[in-house]
Design a protein around this motif. Structure first.
Motif, PDB file in Angstrom:
ATOM      1  N   ASN A 264      -1.838  -1.684  -3.837  1.00 28.18           N
ATOM      2  CA  ASN A 264      -0.811  -1.175  -3.346  1.00 28.18           C
ATOM      3  C   ASN A 264       0.476  -1.703  -4.175  1.00 28.18           C
ATOM      4  O   ASN A 264       0.878  -2.845  -4.150  1.00 28.18           O
ATOM      5  CB  ASN A 264      -0.967  -1.382  -2.080  1.00 28.18           C
ATOM      6  CG  ASN A 264       0.239  -0.884  -0.950  1.00 28.18           C
ATOM      7  OD1 ASN A 264       1.287  -0.286  -1.736  1.00 28.18           O
ATOM      8  ND2 ASN A 264       0.142  -0.421   0.211  1.00 28.18           N
TER       9      ASN A 264
ATOM     10  N   THR B 200      -1.021  -3.390   2.386  1.00 30.71           N
ATOM     11  CA  THR B 200       0.446  -3.614   2.084  1.00 30.71           C
ATOM     12  C   THR B 200       0.691  -3.966   0.410  1.00 30.71           C
ATOM     13  O   THR B 200      -0.386  -4.413  -0.140  1.00 30.71           O
ATOM     14  CB  THR B 200       0.741  -4.793   2.820  1.00 30.71           C
ATOM     15  OG1 THR B 200      -0.041  -5.916   2.601  1.00 30.71           O
ATOM     16  CG2 THR B 200       0.540  -4.507   4.373  1.00 30.71           C
ATOM     17  N   ASN B 201       1.784  -3.757  -0.068  1.00 28.10           N
ATOM     18  CA  ASN B 201       2.150  -4.106  -1.451  1.00 28.10           C
ATOM     19  C   ASN B 201       2.702  -5.386  -1.416  1.00 28.10           C
ATOM     20  O   ASN B 201       3.805  -5.791  -1.877  1.00 28.10           O
ATOM     21  CB  ASN B 201       3.294  -3.145  -1.684  1.00 28.10           C
ATOM     22  CG  ASN B 201       4.697  -3.235  -0.928  1.00 28.10           C
ATOM     23  OD1 ASN B 201       4.689  -3.913   0.130  1.00 28.10           O
ATOM     24  ND2 ASN B 201       5.742  -2.802  -1.597  1.00 28.10           N
TER      25      ASN B 201
ATOM     26  N   GLN C 207      -4.095  -9.188  -3.997  1.00 25.92           N
ATOM     27  CA  GLN C 207      -4.710  -8.096  -4.064  1.00 25.92           C
ATOM     28  C   GLN C 207      -6.101  -8.221  -4.791  1.00 25.92           C
ATOM     29  O   GLN C 207      -7.086  -7.904  -4.362  1.00 25.92           O
ATOM     30  CB  GLN C 207      -4.168  -6.849  -4.054  1.00 25.92           C
ATOM     31  CG  GLN C 207      -2.758  -6.732  -3.411  1.00 25.92           C
ATOM     32  CD  GLN C 207      -2.241  -5.437  -3.509  1.00 25.92           C
ATOM     33  OE1 GLN C 207      -2.870  -4.273  -3.620  1.00 25.92           O
ATOM     34  NE2 GLN C 207      -0.772  -5.362  -3.649  1.00 25.92           N
TER      35      GLN C 207
ATOM     36  N   CYS D 116      -8.146   0.467  -4.118  1.00 27.79           N
ATOM     37  CA  CYS D 116      -7.001   0.798  -4.876  1.00 27.79           C
ATOM     38  C   CYS D 116      -5.596  -0.074  -4.532  1.00 27.79           C
ATOM     39  O   CYS D 116      -5.529  -0.217  -3.222  1.00 27.79           O
ATOM     40  CB  CYS D 116      -6.659   2.210  -4.453  1.00 27.79           C
ATOM     41  SG  CYS D 116      -5.200   2.845  -5.207  1.00 27.79           S
TER      42      CYS D 116
ATOM     43  N   LEU E 166      -7.731   1.577   0.342  1.00 22.40           N
ATOM     44  CA  LEU E 166      -6.428   0.939  -0.248  1.00 22.40           C
ATOM     45  C   LEU E 166      -6.063  -0.145   0.384  1.00 22.40           C
ATOM     46  O   LEU E 166      -6.091  -0.401   1.681  1.00 22.40           O
ATOM     47  CB  LEU E 166      -5.420   2.088   0.042  1.00 22.40           C
ATOM     48  CG  LEU E 166      -4.037   1.831  -0.239  1.00 22.40           C
ATOM     49  CD1 LEU E 166      -3.720   1.678  -1.824  1.00 22.40           C
ATOM     50  CD2 LEU E 166      -2.993   2.880   0.700  1.00 22.40           C
ATOM     51  N   TYR E 167      -5.607  -1.165  -0.352  1.00 25.29           N
ATOM     52  CA  TYR E 167      -5.066  -2.534   0.205  1.00 25.29           C
ATOM     53  C   TYR E 167      -3.812  -1.980   1.145  1.00 25.29           C
ATOM     54  O   TYR E 167      -2.846  -1.170   0.532  1.00 25.29           O
ATOM     55  CB  TYR E 167      -4.619  -3.297  -0.921  1.00 25.29           C
ATOM     56  CG  TYR E 167      -4.522  -4.671  -0.430  1.00 25.29           C
ATOM     57  CD1 TYR E 167      -5.605  -5.648  -0.237  1.00 25.29           C
ATOM     58  CD2 TYR E 167      -3.293  -5.041   0.066  1.00 25.29           C
ATOM     59  CE1 TYR E 167      -5.364  -7.014   0.252  1.00 25.29           C
ATOM     60  CE2 TYR E 167      -3.102  -6.609   0.521  1.00 25.29           C
ATOM     61  CZ  TYR E 167      -4.121  -7.332   0.717  1.00 25.29           C
ATOM     62  OH  TYR E 167      -3.984  -8.626   1.395  1.00 25.29           O
TER      63      TYR E 167
ATOM     64  N   GLY F 170       1.591   4.124  -2.770  1.00 24.41           N
ATOM     65  CA  GLY F 170       0.899   4.054  -1.738  1.00 24.41           C
ATOM     66  C   GLY F 170       0.359   5.440  -1.362  1.00 24.41           C
ATOM     67  O   GLY F 170      -0.564   5.726  -0.868  1.00 24.41           O
TER      68      GLY F 170
ATOM     69  N   LYS G 105       5.857   2.023  -1.560  1.00 27.32           N
ATOM     70  CA  LYS G 105       5.933   3.238  -0.697  1.00 27.32           C
ATOM     71  C   LYS G 105       5.308   4.552  -1.320  1.00 27.32           C
ATOM     72  O   LYS G 105       4.249   4.971  -0.738  1.00 27.32           O
ATOM     73  CB  LYS G 105       7.017   3.359  -0.172  1.00 27.32           C
ATOM     74  CG  LYS G 105       7.232   4.591   1.105  1.00 27.32           C
ATOM     75  CD  LYS G 105       8.359   4.506   1.711  1.00 27.32           C
ATOM     76  CE  LYS G 105       8.315   5.351   2.826  1.00 27.32           C
ATOM     77  NZ  LYS G 105       9.735   5.259   3.442  1.00 27.32           N
TER      78      LYS G 105
END
Length: 458
Positions: free
Chosen positions: A373, A401-402, A408, A371, A398-399, A379, A376
């Motif tokens: 990111n 950090t955004n 990604q 998934c 989930l990766y 996420g 916030k």
């Protein structure tokens, strides 16, 4: 500048992909161990030295890793022993423990110590590392795993037949077709030593004979001479070096050679029964063959001896082996308990599967879904979605950090992830998520309220 770290020769680090491949082999072996009724045990990585020493012959003893005693062990050595610089005299005074050389002798020790808790016949399997101070080379390591199955408390030759069937079942599942299970009998070798007049040099004779396929007839004969075996005795044993034909034809030749040896004829009869019953039952993809030079230079074998050769064309030593050891527990005080067992060489099987490209293509795929990111709030929604996907049996992550989305996607490519999930601001507002097929590029939208719908993609 700090020195670059290293690991000891003959040991290895394993990457995630390598661990997955090793587990693939282990799980296959374990599956069939269980289906044949074997139970798991484990023993310590090291044993008391006197448990191991003297159980593997002179060559085996040399390969045992000894562990130095704790504390100031040198101060406890007398001056005479210390100044002699004799390692054989010094070793017992500074080392009381050793890393286990194999799983069989520790298993015999286990049986003796726990005999009142065991129901005989006892069928156990064990998958653990062992250590040998050997010269590292392809397929030979100083630290490696053994996968053993043994039966103690049953002297029926049907156990030997069952082990042939077990080898066949495992190698068939792994796709290793045309492996050869070589079979001999220690009693046959004892009989040969008897008829050539070398009974007192049985161990030296068998250790040398076992090297025939590695160093050739000339070198084997030279080694026998160096061990004190007479030229006349070697000449009497010469039919062994050229014996040909199928298993039954070789057994007939052995009968002629061993006609005056009671123990030798007993060994021939046992081989005949194992081969006959196995032929009646049939094998899926392996072949069972008599090999009269097979000796497996270990002192504790007393009956049948097994060794498995990789398919023809693959340059590799044995990928499995074992045999019967009717008196092994006797060395620890428990008499009259027969035993027979085999071992799978995990590391060599790995190399053979690699060479023949037999591992499943997606074996290194550790994630089903990644998934991405987007921030916030997104996420937090992604974490909740991932929890639901994991409950469905989907390997999801989930990766963390955004960071930039292309980065990604690149990470997903490197991890060989088949699907990525996009859950951005617009998807969050619509209570949905988008799944992208990383191979085709096709995208499909699903409701966050019905995450189980994603199962249609798998």
């Amino acid at each position: 500048m700090a020195q670059k770290p290293s690991i000891p020769k003959g040991t290895r680090d394993f990457s995630p992909a390598e661990v997955e491949k090793r587990n693939y082999i282990i799980n296959s072996i374990k599956k069939h161990f269980k289906s044949f009724g074997f139970q798991p045990i484990e023993t310590p990585s090291f044993e008391n030295s006197d448990t191991l020493l003297g159980k593997y012959g002179e060559e085996g003893d040399r390969l045992i890793f000894k562990i130095l005693n704790s504390g100031d062990f040198i101060s406890k050595v007398d001056d005479v022993t210390y100044s002699s610089k004799n390692s054989n005299s010094l070793a017992p005074k500074i080392s009381e423990k050793a890393l286990k050389y194999d799983l069989t002798v520790p298993f015999a020790r286990y049986v003796v110590m726990h005999q009142n808790e065991i129901d005989f016949p006892f069928k156990r399997y064990q998958i653990q590392p062992v250590w040998r101070a050997d010269r590292p080379q392809k397929g030979r390591f100083r630290e490696f795993y053994q996968c053993d199955a043994d039966v103690v408390g049953a002297n029926s030759l049907l156990q030997e037949v069952e082990f042939v069937q077990l080898y066949d079942a495992v190698f068939t599942e792994l796709g290793l077709k045309n492996c050869t299970i070589k079979l001999n009998n220690r009693k046959v070798l004892s009989g040969i030593a008897e008829v050539i007049g070398a009974s007192d040099l049985l161990i030296d004779f068998t250790v040398a004979l076992d090297k025939l396929d590695k160093i050739g007839e000339v070198k084997v004969k030279e080694e026998m001479v160096s061990k004190g075996i007479s030229a006349n005795a070697i000449e009497k044993a010469s039919p062994l070096f050229t014996m040909k034909g199928n298993s039954f034809e070789q057994l007939e030749q052995l009968k002629d050679l061993l006609v005056h040896s009671e123990i030798g004829m007993q060994g021939v009869a046992e081989l005949h029964e194992i081969v006959s019953v196995t032929n009646t039952l049939g094998l899926q993809t392996t072949q069972l063959e008599i090999d009269v030079t097979l000796a497996r230079g270990l002192n504790y074998y007393t009956g049948a001896i097994f060794e498995v050769a990789a398919p023809e064309g693959v340059k590799m030593g044995s990928i499995g082996g074992g045999g019967r050891y009717d008196d092994l527990t006797g060395i620890f005080g428990l008499k009259d308990v027969s035993g027979v067992g085999i071992s799978f060489g995990l590391d060599r099987i790995y190399l053979v599967l690699e060479e023949l490209d037999l591992f499943p293509k997606n074996i290194a795929q550790s994630l089903d879904v990644l998934c991405l990111n987007f921030g916030k709030e997104e996420g937090r929604a992604a974490i909740a979605l991932i929890m639901e996907l994991r409950k469905l049996g989907i390997r999801a992550d989930l990766y963390p950090t955004n960071t930039k989305i292309p980065k990604q996607f690149k990470y997903a490519d490197k991890r060989n992830v088949p699907f990525t999930i996009l859950l951005g601001a617009s998807e969050l507002e619509n209570r949905s998520f988008v799944v992208k097929n990383m191979t085709s590029g096709e995208q499909k939208e699903f409701s966050l309220e019905q995450p189980e719908a994603i199962l249609e993609l798998f």
